[in-house]
Design an enzyme around this catalytic site. Structure first.
Site, mmCIF file in Angstrom:
data_model
loop_
_atom_site.group_PDB
_atom_site.id
_atom_site.type_symbol
_atom_site.label_atom_id
_atom_site.label_comp_id
_atom_site.label_asym_id
_atom_site.label_seq_id
_atom_site.Cartn_x
_atom_site.Cartn_y
_atom_site.Cartn_z
ATOM 1 N N LYS A 83 0.858 -1.190 0.000
ATOM 2 C CA LYS A 83 0.000 0.000 0.000
ATOM 3 C C LYS A 83 0.891 1.235 0.000
ATOM 4 C CE LYS A 83 -4.384 0.425 2.462
ATOM 5 N NZ LYS A 83 -4.930 0.602 3.809
HETATM 6 C C1 E4P Z 1 -8.367 1.473 3.781
HETATM 7 O O1 E4P Z 1 -7.519 0.762 3.274
HETATM 8 C C2 E4P Z 1 -8.190 2.176 5.049
HETATM 9 O O2 E4P Z 1 -7.455 1.368 5.929
HETATM 10 C C3 E4P Z 1 -9.490 2.458 5.732
HETATM 11 O O3 E4P Z 1 -10.614 2.086 4.957
HETATM 12 C C4 E4P Z 1 -9.601 3.797 6.387
HETATM 13 O O4 E4P Z 1 -10.852 3.900 7.027
HETATM 14 P P1 E4P Z 1 -11.158 5.048 8.092
HETATM 15 O O5 E4P Z 1 -11.331 6.329 7.353
HETATM 16 O O6 E4P Z 1 -12.448 4.607 8.733
HETATM 17 O O7 E4P Z 1 -9.983 5.070 9.036
#
Ligand code: E4P
Length: 222
Positions: A83
């Site tokens: 990522k």
């Molecule tokens: C995605 O890969 C992220 O880890 C995640 O969806 C972030 O979500 P949040 O905005 O609820 O922290």
């Protein structure tokens, strides 16, 4: 739509995986920091639990560092997807990592143009953050729709991973518009299955069955 769990909790991942409908997992530094134990070990155990893409995020902010961390994460297990954040350095790193055949999930996407650039750099997944846009009074789901529409015009090998989904209606909306993947916390995932009428209906079926069996037993003993 593929369903990913957005958590690094092995308890949640094991419970979710046991249902047989979890296709992958997304983690991020915040989620991993909540768990106790070695992040590398946690990621490996997640990979052993769910046989699908498991996102592990880099924390370097320069392309060189991202590539180094990305190679390390990807080398740990075949399921790991690197990522990278959607920054200029993240794009450079994505271009290099994808050129080496490593899958990249470009994260922290908040505009259609960011998604377009991510796909052009070779990202295998783009993660538009729906909930965080909603949080600032901007319709997050419209971003998912825009990206899907743009990707339909071209031949990118890139899936739209609707992220930062905060409740089951986000999942419904993402599925209705054809997002390839939705990633969600375990609580949202559990909410997809629960319905009070299912529980009430099942109780009534079982009660009626028991009653009928007792009546049949009583008739037979007369
Ligand atoms: C995605 O890969 C992220 O880890 C995640 O969806 C972030 O979500 P949040 O905005 O609820 O922290």
């Amino acid at each position: 739509m593929k369903i990913f769990l957005d958590t690094a909790s092995l308890t949640e991942i094991r419970e979710g995986a046991a249902l047989g409908v979890v296709d992958g997992v997304t983690t991020n530094p915040t989620l991993l920091a909540k768990e106790s134990g070695d992040p590398e070990e946690i990621l490996l155990e997640i990979c052993r639990t769910v046989d699908g893409p498991i996102s592990a995020e880099v924390v370097a902010t320069d392309a060189e560092g991202m590539v180094r961390e990305g190679r390390h994460w990807a080398g740990l297990h075949k399921n790991i997807v690197v990522k990278c954040p959607c920054t200029a350095e993240g794009l450079k790193a994505t271009k290099i990592l994808s050129g080496e055949g490593r899958r990249v999930n470009m994260t922290l996407i908040f505009s259609p143009t960011q998604a377009l650039l991510a796909a052009k750099a070779g990202a295998r997944f783009v993660s538009p953050f729906v909930g965080r846009l909603d949080d600032i009074s901007t319709p997050g789901m419209e971003l998912v729709a825009d990206i899907l529409q743009i990707f339909e015009n071209y031949d990118f090998d890139c899936e739209v991973l609707a992220a930062s989904l905060r409740h089951p209606m986000h999942v419904v909306e993402a599925a209705k518009m054809g997002a390839h993947i939705g990633t969600m916390p375990y609580s949202v995932f559990a909410g997809l299955l629960k319905h009070p009428l299912t529980d009430i209906g099942l109780k009534r079926f079982l009660d009626d069955w028991e009653k009928a069996k007792k009546e049949m037993g009583a008739k037979a003993s007369r």
